[in-house]
Design an enzyme around this catalytic site. Structure first.
Site, PDB file in Angstrom:
ATOM      1  N   TRP A  77       0.812  -1.210   0.000  1.00 34.33           N
ATOM      2  CA  TRP A  77       0.000   0.000   0.000  1.00 34.33           C
ATOM      3  C   TRP A  77       0.846   1.261   0.000  1.00 34.33           C
ATOM      4  O   TRP A  77       0.508   2.250  -0.670  1.00 34.33           O
ATOM      5  CB  TRP A  77      -0.998   0.002   1.159  1.00 34.33           C
ATOM      6  N   ASP A 133      -1.754   6.451   6.587  1.00 34.87           N
ATOM      7  CA  ASP A 133      -2.820   5.577   6.082  1.00 34.87           C
ATOM      8  C   ASP A 133      -3.170   4.566   7.174  1.00 34.87           C
ATOM      9  O   ASP A 133      -2.418   3.636   7.430  1.00 34.87           O
ATOM     10  CB  ASP A 133      -2.309   4.871   4.820  1.00 34.87           C
ATOM     11  N   LYS A 147     -12.643  -1.892   6.476  1.00 39.02           N
ATOM     12  CA  LYS A 147     -11.941  -2.893   7.290  1.00 39.02           C
ATOM     13  C   LYS A 147     -12.320  -2.803   8.762  1.00 39.02           C
ATOM     14  O   LYS A 147     -12.700  -3.799   9.353  1.00 39.02           O
ATOM     15  CB  LYS A 147     -10.441  -2.773   7.087  1.00 39.02           C
TER      16      LYS A 147
HETATM   17  C1  LIG Z   1      -7.397  -1.650   1.791  1.00 40.82           C
HETATM   18  C2  LIG Z   1      -6.359  -0.614   1.887  1.00 40.82           C
HETATM   19  C3  LIG Z   1      -6.291   0.461   0.979  1.00 40.82           C
HETATM   20  C4  LIG Z   1      -7.215   0.597  -0.201  1.00 40.82           C
HETATM   21  O1  LIG Z   1      -8.464   0.887   0.179  1.00 40.82           O
HETATM   22  P1  LIG Z   1      -9.650   1.109  -0.896  1.00 40.82           P
HETATM   23  O2  LIG Z   1     -10.735   1.591  -0.014  1.00 40.82           O
HETATM   24  O3  LIG Z   1      -9.902  -0.207  -1.547  1.00 40.82           O
HETATM   25  O4  LIG Z   1      -9.195   2.130  -1.860  1.00 40.82           O
HETATM   26  C5  LIG Z   1      -5.314   1.419   1.169  1.00 40.82           C
HETATM   27  N1  LIG Z   1      -4.439   1.334   2.181  1.00 40.82           N
HETATM   28  C6  LIG Z   1      -4.473   0.310   3.065  1.00 40.82           C
HETATM   29  C7  LIG Z   1      -3.477   0.265   4.165  1.00 40.82           C
HETATM   30  C8  LIG Z   1      -5.431  -0.693   2.940  1.00 40.82           C
HETATM   31  O5  LIG Z   1      -5.454  -1.699   3.826  1.00 40.82           O
END
Ligand SMILES: *Cc1c(COP(=O)(O)O)cnc(C)c1O
Length: 326
Positions: A66, A138, A162
């Site tokens: 990511w 993030d 998540k």
């Molecule tokens: C799942 C995830 C993303 C992407 O998320 P989307 O909502 O599918 O764009 C970005 N960063 C991390 C750390 C993730 O776990």
């Protein structure tokens, strides 16, 4: 799902939801809370669009899948300095410690990925950078998994799906003094300041995702808040890492200090057994364990919604599988 986002009922829900989140995370008053769309991935571009300003460069820590995507997206808007990177070839992958980071002179911000969902690494600390460098992180996979000192950050973001609720909503917590740096061509709908002025309703928000998130925030409060959530998540990850480390049958190759509490990727020492392992798990109702297609192997995601009983059931299955196939 049918009521208007302009209705009194919905506006009341929105206000309560924001207040609950502010209570949970202790968000200071000089931070705006935005509930946007486009997922974590959209933030990879939206952040540089809004924050690069007059700076020539922004700094990133490359910890895996990511972080790497965030870096690639940011290169469209600024010069990206990768200040540190994980040694991906290592058989004990570890997050480089801050004393080895090579930050730029005056970066627009420093971005890091608090939890690498696919690689299974997680920062168990908040980087201590100079006050003038806005820290951007993030938290898509580990937001609300435990307490967090929001005042250390310039901006925190997380896709909802998540640890918050259904997909369709993205949380952004941004310090107000970072407004006013947006790129001339940044569309209004992607401009944090505009969205803040409109209460995240520049256009129709994902009302059902907001509603579900509001219930999740109340649920976390009812469990005792983020300290209680952390204690629960620590018990869960301990069950699984203990199981993995108990013999050489299962392998997790992340340095112990940097192991994620949320996402635990592992392999079987004999990789030919992995399909059989997954099939047997499905038979027991243990689903969603196949590793990300970019990496293969097995991955257990222990998000807030996963109970301790569920993690224990997986550990019991692992013991059983090992006994039959070791
Ligand atoms: C799942 C995830 C993303 C992407 O998320 P989307 O909502 O599918 O764009 C970005 N960063 C991390 C750390 C993730 O776990």
């Amino acid at each position: 799902m049918e009521i208007s986002h302009r209705s009194a009922d919905f506006l009341e829900l929105a206000a309560q939801m924001e207040q609950d989140l502010r209570d949970l995370l202790g968000i200071p008053a000089n931070y705006k809370v935005l509930f946007l769309q486009g997922g974590g991935a959209q933030q990879f571009s939206q952040i540089p669009m809004n924050l690069v300003g007059q700076s020539a460069v922004c700094d990133y820590i490359d910890t895996g899948h990511w972080a790497h995507k965030a870096i690639v997206a940011a290169r469209q808007y600024a010069q990206v300095n990768v200040a540190a990177a994980v040694d991906f070839g290592s058989d004990r992958r570890a997050i480089p410690r801050e004393n080895g980071w090579r930050l730029s002179d005056k970066p627009a911000y420093l971005h890091y990925t608090a939890n690498e969902t696919i690689d299974g690494l997680e920062f168990q600390w908040v980087p201590d950078v100079e006050r003038e460098i806005p820290l951007v992180a993030d938290f898509s996979a580990n937001i609300l998994s435990g307490p967090l000192d929001v005042s250390r950050f310039g901006l925190i973001y997380a896709g909802a799906q998540k640890n918050i609720g259904p997909s369709g909503m993205t949380l952004v917590i941004v310090r107000e003094d970072l407004f006013g740096r947006a790129h001339t061509y940044c569309p209004s709908i992607l401009n944090y300041q505009v969205q803040a002025d409109y209460g995240s309703m520049y256009n129709t928000p994902a009302t059902f995702a907001w509603y579900a998130a509001s219930l999740v925030f109340q649920w976390i409060k009812s469990l005792g808040g983020l300290e209680a959530m952390r204690a629960r998540n620590v018990r869960k990850k301990d069950i699984l890492y203990r199981q993995i480390d108990s013999s050489g049958f299962y392998i997790n190759d992340v340095s112990v200090a940097d192991r994620s509490h949320m996402n635990i990727p592992f392999r079987l020492a004999d990789q030919r057994l992995e399909d059989l392992f997954l099939a047997g798990a499905t038979e027991r109702g243990l689903i969603g364990l196949k590793g990300h297609r970019a990496k293969g192997g097995i991955r257990a995601s222990l998000y807030n919604a996963v109970s301790e009983e569920a993690v224990q059931a997986l550990a019991d299955y692992m013991t059983d599988f090992e006994r039959r196939h070791a």
